[in-house]
Design an enzyme around this catalytic site. Structure first.
Site, mmCIF file in Angstrom:
data_model
loop_
_atom_site.group_PDB
_atom_site.id
_atom_site.type_symbol
_atom_site.label_atom_id
_atom_site.label_comp_id
_atom_site.label_asym_id
_atom_site.label_seq_id
_atom_site.Cartn_x
_atom_site.Cartn_y
_atom_site.Cartn_z
ATOM 1 N N GLY A 26 0.833 -1.194 0.000
ATOM 2 C CA GLY A 26 0.000 0.000 0.000
ATOM 3 C C GLY A 26 0.864 1.237 0.000
ATOM 4 N N LYS B 70 4.512 -2.622 2.964
ATOM 5 C CA LYS B 70 4.084 -3.935 2.486
ATOM 6 C C LYS B 70 3.420 -4.713 3.615
ATOM 7 C CE LYS B 70 7.709 -4.299 -0.969
ATOM 8 N NZ LYS B 70 8.832 -5.073 -1.476
ATOM 9 N N ASP C 284 -6.919 2.427 3.929
ATOM 10 C CA ASP C 284 -6.820 1.051 3.442
ATOM 11 C C ASP C 284 -7.731 0.195 4.314
ATOM 12 O OD1 ASP C 284 -4.960 1.828 1.611
ATOM 13 O OD2 ASP C 284 -3.246 1.297 2.853
#
Length: 175
Positions: free
Chosen positions: A46, A50, A167
């Site tokens: 992202g 990682k 996220d």
């Protein structure tokens, strides 16, 4: 250690590192020795770093390890922010749980700087997008409605707690 941190007050990465270290020392955050993880595989990436899947102490238990591309003021604040967000929503079954933190010591660094990794619950179903792409046709409408409801409940929980998500990772209880 104060649980209420004003992120505008500190501009020094070392102060954020001290906050993390103090939280570990006082056992506010569980610390996992990195050497106890094995079978480490990258499963995603992202904006900040990682994500890896790792086996814990050669058991059946897997965790997700969230790494960061660089340890600077912004990423260190993001680690603290992530810890606090996770603690606020730990009660919801459909949101990935924060489990603790681990450190990977870099042999390449002159100062032996610490690279923190967030240890999180591992969702073996993978990302919702991939799951739906692979299984959408085989799901019944009842299953699809249950998944949509779980997603809505998880997002509602985040919003009720005043959490802005980037996220978004949600655990789905599959049919």
């Amino acid at each position: 250690m104060s649980d209420n941190i004003n992120f505008q007050d500190t501009e020094n990465t070392n102060e954020w590192i001290n906050w993390i270290e103090e939280a570990i020392d006082k056992k506010h955050i569980r610390y996992y020795e990195y050497v106890h993880f094995s079978d480490i595989k990258e499963i995603g990436s992202g904006g900040f770093g990682k994500v890896f899947r790792a086996n814990w102490r050669k058991t059946e238990k897997y965790f997700a390890l969230k790494s960061f591309f660089s340890l600077n003021n912004i990423t260190t604040k993001e680690i603290v922010n992530e810890i606090q967000r996770q603690r606020e929503i730990d009660f919801h079954d459909n949101v990935i749980r924060f489990c603790g933190i681990t450190k990977l010591y870099s042999e390449n660094e002159i100062d032996q700087s610490k690279n923190y990794l967030i240890v999180m619950e591992y969702a073996d179903g993978g990302k919702l997008r991939n799951y739906l792409k692979e299984n959408f046709e085989s799901l019944t409408w009842n299953n699809k409605c249950k998944l949509a409801y779980q997603l809505a409940c998880a997002v509602s929980c985040l919003h009720d707690e005043g959490i802005v998500h980037r996220d978004l990772v949600i655990v789905l209880i599959l049919p």
